[in-house]
Write a protein that holds these residues in place. Sequence first.
Motif, mmCIF file in Angstrom:
data_model
loop_
_atom_site.group_PDB
_atom_site.id
_atom_site.type_symbol
_atom_site.label_atom_id
_atom_site.label_comp_id
_atom_site.label_asym_id
_atom_site.label_seq_id
_atom_site.Cartn_x
_atom_site.Cartn_y
_atom_site.Cartn_z
ATOM 1 N N TYR A 34 10.156 -2.480 -3.680
ATOM 2 C CA TYR A 34 9.735 -1.479 -4.480
ATOM 3 C C TYR A 34 9.896 -1.511 -5.921
ATOM 4 O O TYR A 34 11.242 -1.751 -5.975
ATOM 5 C CB TYR A 34 9.765 -0.024 -3.861
ATOM 6 C CG TYR A 34 9.152 0.071 -2.468
ATOM 7 C CD1 TYR A 34 7.630 0.510 -2.476
ATOM 8 C CD2 TYR A 34 9.806 0.194 -1.266
ATOM 9 C CE1 TYR A 34 6.963 0.666 -1.296
ATOM 10 C CE2 TYR A 34 9.078 0.268 -0.058
ATOM 11 C CZ TYR A 34 7.598 0.647 -0.235
ATOM 12 O OH TYR A 34 6.999 0.869 0.964
ATOM 13 N N ARG A 57 -1.258 -0.785 -3.922
ATOM 14 C CA ARG A 57 -0.471 -1.418 -5.162
ATOM 15 C C ARG A 57 -0.013 -2.764 -4.942
ATOM 16 O O ARG A 57 0.295 -3.058 -3.528
ATOM 17 C CB ARG A 57 0.600 -0.709 -5.407
ATOM 18 C CG ARG A 57 0.451 0.667 -6.103
ATOM 19 C CD ARG A 57 1.829 1.410 -6.198
ATOM 20 N NE ARG A 57 1.552 2.613 -7.134
ATOM 21 C CZ ARG A 57 1.925 2.908 -8.404
ATOM 22 N NH1 ARG A 57 1.831 1.881 -9.088
ATOM 23 N NH2 ARG A 57 1.249 4.237 -8.687
ATOM 24 N N ARG A 58 -0.141 -3.628 -5.928
ATOM 25 C CA ARG A 58 0.536 -5.063 -5.558
ATOM 26 C C ARG A 58 2.057 -4.959 -5.630
ATOM 27 O O ARG A 58 2.520 -4.400 -6.445
ATOM 28 C CB ARG A 58 0.175 -5.892 -6.853
ATOM 29 C CG ARG A 58 -1.590 -6.143 -6.719
ATOM 30 C CD ARG A 58 -1.974 -7.016 -8.126
ATOM 31 N NE ARG A 58 -1.457 -8.457 -7.940
ATOM 32 C CZ ARG A 58 -0.592 -8.635 -8.725
ATOM 33 N NH1 ARG A 58 0.019 -7.955 -9.658
ATOM 34 N NH2 ARG A 58 -0.278 -9.965 -8.808
ATOM 35 N N ARG A 59 2.589 -5.371 -4.364
ATOM 36 C CA ARG A 59 4.160 -5.223 -4.308
ATOM 37 C C ARG A 59 4.771 -6.560 -3.899
ATOM 38 O O ARG A 59 3.919 -7.351 -3.415
ATOM 39 C CB ARG A 59 4.539 -4.274 -3.491
ATOM 40 C CG ARG A 59 3.675 -2.817 -3.655
ATOM 41 C CD ARG A 59 4.415 -1.997 -2.480
ATOM 42 N NE ARG A 59 3.500 -0.619 -2.729
ATOM 43 C CZ ARG A 59 3.867 0.555 -3.594
ATOM 44 N NH1 ARG A 59 4.923 0.393 -4.252
ATOM 45 N NH2 ARG A 59 3.154 1.424 -3.491
ATOM 46 N N SER A 109 8.634 -11.935 3.574
ATOM 47 C CA SER A 109 8.189 -12.160 5.054
ATOM 48 C C SER A 109 9.559 -12.444 5.822
ATOM 49 O O SER A 109 9.365 -12.466 7.063
ATOM 50 C CB SER A 109 7.158 -12.964 5.003
ATOM 51 O OG SER A 109 7.556 -14.258 4.505
ATOM 52 N N ASN A 123 11.002 -9.028 6.363
ATOM 53 C CA ASN A 123 10.013 -7.916 6.443
ATOM 54 C C ASN A 123 10.242 -6.754 5.482
ATOM 55 O O ASN A 123 10.175 -5.537 5.915
ATOM 56 C CB ASN A 123 9.826 -7.630 8.117
ATOM 57 C CG ASN A 123 8.412 -6.677 8.227
ATOM 58 O OD1 ASN A 123 7.421 -7.048 7.665
ATOM 59 N ND2 ASN A 123 8.350 -5.874 9.235
ATOM 60 N N PHE A 164 6.878 -8.881 -1.510
ATOM 61 C CA PHE A 164 7.119 -8.492 -0.119
ATOM 62 C C PHE A 164 7.833 -9.973 0.256
ATOM 63 O O PHE A 164 7.458 -10.980 0.128
ATOM 64 C CB PHE A 164 5.730 -8.572 0.559
ATOM 65 C CG PHE A 164 6.031 -8.156 2.089
ATOM 66 C CD1 PHE A 164 6.548 -7.149 2.967
ATOM 67 C CD2 PHE A 164 5.761 -9.466 2.990
ATOM 68 C CE1 PHE A 164 6.455 -7.016 4.091
ATOM 69 C CE2 PHE A 164 5.938 -9.275 4.425
ATOM 70 C CZ PHE A 164 6.382 -8.166 5.163
ATOM 71 N N VAL A 195 9.504 -4.701 1.854
ATOM 72 C CA VAL A 195 8.768 -4.543 0.680
ATOM 73 C C VAL A 195 10.091 -4.157 -0.281
ATOM 74 O O VAL A 195 10.745 -3.249 -0.312
ATOM 75 C CB VAL A 195 7.704 -3.201 0.858
ATOM 76 C CG1 VAL A 195 7.186 -2.771 -0.519
ATOM 77 C CG2 VAL A 195 6.876 -3.466 2.149
ATOM 78 N N ILE A 236 1.527 -8.959 -2.307
ATOM 79 C CA ILE A 236 0.615 -8.485 -1.720
ATOM 80 C C ILE A 236 0.190 -7.157 -1.801
ATOM 81 O O ILE A 236 1.057 -6.538 -2.354
ATOM 82 C CB ILE A 236 0.933 -8.743 0.110
ATOM 83 C CG1 ILE A 236 1.993 -7.843 0.350
ATOM 84 C CG2 ILE A 236 0.929 -10.230 0.247
ATOM 85 C CD1 ILE A 236 2.429 -7.997 1.775
ATOM 86 N N GLU A 237 -1.028 -6.763 -1.320
ATOM 87 C CA GLU A 237 -1.264 -5.409 -1.722
ATOM 88 C C GLU A 237 -0.844 -4.255 -0.423
ATOM 89 O O GLU A 237 -1.128 -4.597 0.707
ATOM 90 C CB GLU A 237 -2.837 -5.169 -1.963
ATOM 91 C CG GLU A 237 -3.453 -3.773 -2.241
ATOM 92 C CD GLU A 237 -4.746 -3.645 -2.639
ATOM 93 O OE1 GLU A 237 -5.326 -2.647 -2.445
ATOM 94 O OE2 GLU A 237 -4.984 -4.643 -3.482
ATOM 95 N N ILE A 238 -0.067 -3.252 -0.799
ATOM 96 C CA ILE A 238 0.687 -2.251 0.083
ATOM 97 C C ILE A 238 0.339 -0.905 -0.630
ATOM 98 O O ILE A 238 0.716 -0.853 -1.666
ATOM 99 C CB ILE A 238 1.861 -2.729 0.459
ATOM 100 C CG1 ILE A 238 2.027 -4.134 0.975
ATOM 101 C CG2 ILE A 238 2.532 -1.690 1.395
ATOM 102 C CD1 ILE A 238 3.694 -4.518 1.202
ATOM 103 N N ASP A 239 -0.250 -0.122 0.284
ATOM 104 C CA ASP A 239 -0.738 1.306 -0.367
ATOM 105 C C ASP A 239 -1.222 1.464 -1.559
ATOM 106 O O ASP A 239 -1.070 1.997 -2.352
ATOM 107 C CB ASP A 239 0.865 1.878 -0.355
ATOM 108 C CG ASP A 239 1.397 2.151 1.028
ATOM 109 O OD1 ASP A 239 0.872 2.084 1.950
ATOM 110 O OD2 ASP A 239 2.880 2.237 0.929
#
Length: 224
Positions: A89, A76-78, A82, A85, A80, A87, A71-74
Amino acid sequence: MGFRHHQTPQNQQQEQNFFYSFSLIFLIIWQRKYEIHFLFSINLSFNGNINYILDMKYKYCYRCGALTKIIEIDGRRRSFCSNCNLVLYENPIPSVAILSMNDKKEILLVRRSVEPGKGEWSLPGGFIEMGETPVEAAIRELYEETGLQGKNPELVNVDTHLNGFYGDVLLIAYSVELDSYNITPGDDVSEGMFFKFNGRPRLVFKIHENFLVRWAKEKQLTAD
């Protein structure tokens, strides 16, 4: 008589690049404890330039082992997870490079015995171990690869290097003084030699070349 567009050499090159450029996408799965996906986007142009982007994603969460999603976070595609919960990095791998010379102002280089760059020349160096400082890593790698004891390390430069073998590498370069000059090739190295700056072989890694040129100018080795 039809209209004929006048082409400059620059326009001709641009058209050639347009017609002869193409992109290749490769998906490589690196099997370890947790799978890591490497996505290479490679652009090959008519003039021989090669541009590539490395996109590293974790397939499984390294905390719980669940499948991740991208998913896109900040911006960037990262990866994740679920389930917890989290990320996942992507960070550069820290490593060191060593710049040393003998009493004749000749530069220490090593010939690599492993990939990437097997059979080519580079600066001594390698990855930083867990619990090790960059300075400790520089002294250790120097000894492991050349059998030489180093002292008085000084920070020269820090930069990142996109390595198709390991991904994004954070490289820390140190200038290290030597106690002796009798080289004994060791870990990951088939031979080591001292070279005059202007008589040295081409280094396999561009970032090593950049570090060396800058350091040699500061040490006034380029005029020899």
